[in-house]
Design a protein around this motif. Structure first.
Motif, PDB file in Angstrom:
ATOM      1  N   SER A  21       0.831  -1.199   0.000  1.00  0.00           N
ATOM      2  CA  SER A  21       0.000   0.000   0.000  1.00  0.00           C
ATOM      3  C   SER A  21       0.866   1.250   0.000  1.00  0.00           C
ATOM      4  O   SER A  21       1.963   1.244   0.562  1.00  0.00           O
ATOM      5  CB  SER A  21      -0.884  -0.008   1.251  1.00  0.00           C
ATOM      6  N   THR A  33      -4.885   6.232   8.819  1.00  0.00           N
ATOM      7  CA  THR A  33      -5.023   5.214   7.768  1.00  0.00           C
ATOM      8  C   THR A  33      -3.773   4.342   7.697  1.00  0.00           C
ATOM      9  O   THR A  33      -3.861   3.112   7.585  1.00  0.00           O
ATOM     10  CB  THR A  33      -5.295   5.876   6.409  1.00  0.00           C
ATOM     11  N   ALA A  37      -3.741   0.368   8.498  1.00  0.00           N
ATOM     12  CA  ALA A  37      -3.334  -0.574   7.451  1.00  0.00           C
ATOM     13  C   ALA A  37      -2.246  -1.510   7.965  1.00  0.00           C
ATOM     14  O   ALA A  37      -2.280  -2.723   7.734  1.00  0.00           O
ATOM     15  CB  ALA A  37      -2.869   0.183   6.209  1.00  0.00           C
TER      16      ALA A  37
END
Length: 146
Positions: A21, A33, A37
Motif C-alpha cells: 500500500s 489510515t 493498514a
C-alpha cells in the motif's frame, strides 16, 4: 520515492519485499489510515496484540512527524514474505533533520512535544534507519518481524 540530494531508500534497500500500500500523507486522517493498514496486515499474519500495538505506535509517530515537520509526505508499506517481515518507508520533502543523533534523544523536540517520538519509534521497531539532508527532506525505514 522522492528525488533528493541524499540517498533515499530504493529497491536495493527494500529487497524482495512486495508493495502492499501507498498512502499520501496530507492530514492527520492519513496517519490514522497508515496505522490501521499496518495493524490490519499484522493481525492477518498472526502477530501478537502487543507487537501490533508497538509497531502501529511507531508508524503513527513517523507519519505524524512528516505531517508536522514537512507538511506531508508519502507512506509505503511492504511485506517480505520469505523473511516474515513488514517494512514501511515514510518520506517527505521537508527541512530535513540537521542532527539525527540529537533528534533520537529522548526529550529533544523542535515542535514543542515531549521529544520521545523519533527515539520511541526506533525502540518499537526491529529495523530502523533514517536518511536525511538539511533542506532536502527525510526518509525513514522501519521494519518489524512478523
Amino acid at each position: 520515492m522522492p528525488s533528493t540530494s541524499y540517498a533515499a531508500f530504493d529497491a536495493k534497500d527494500i529487497g524482495s519485499a512486495t508493495l502492499l500500500s501507498q498512502i499520501k500523507l496530507r492530514g492527520s486522517g492519513d496517519a490514522v489510515t497508515a496505522r490501521q493498514a499496518v495493524a490490519r496486515y499484522m493481525k492477518e499474519q498472526g502477530a501478537s496484540a502487543l507487537k501490533i500495538t508497538r509497531f502501529a505506535t511507531a508508524v503513527s509517530e513517523i507519519a505524524r512527524n512528516a505531517l508536522v515537520h514537512a507538511g506531508g509526505g508519502e507512506f509505503s508499506i511492504y511485506v517480505d514474505r520469505n523473511r516474515r517481515r513488514l517494512c514501511v518507508v515514510c518520506w517527505d520533502k521537508g527541512p530535513g533533520i540537521a542532527d539525527v543523533p540529537q533528534a533520537l534523544t529522548d526529550g529533544f523536540t523542535t515542535a514543542g512535544g515531549l521529544g520521545r517520538g523519533l527515539g520511541g519509534a526506533q525502540r518499537l521497531s526491529t529495523r530502523f534507519e533514517i536518511r536525511t539532508a538539511p533542506g532536502a527532506g527525510t526518509s525513514v525505514m522501519m521494519g518489524v518481524d512478523l
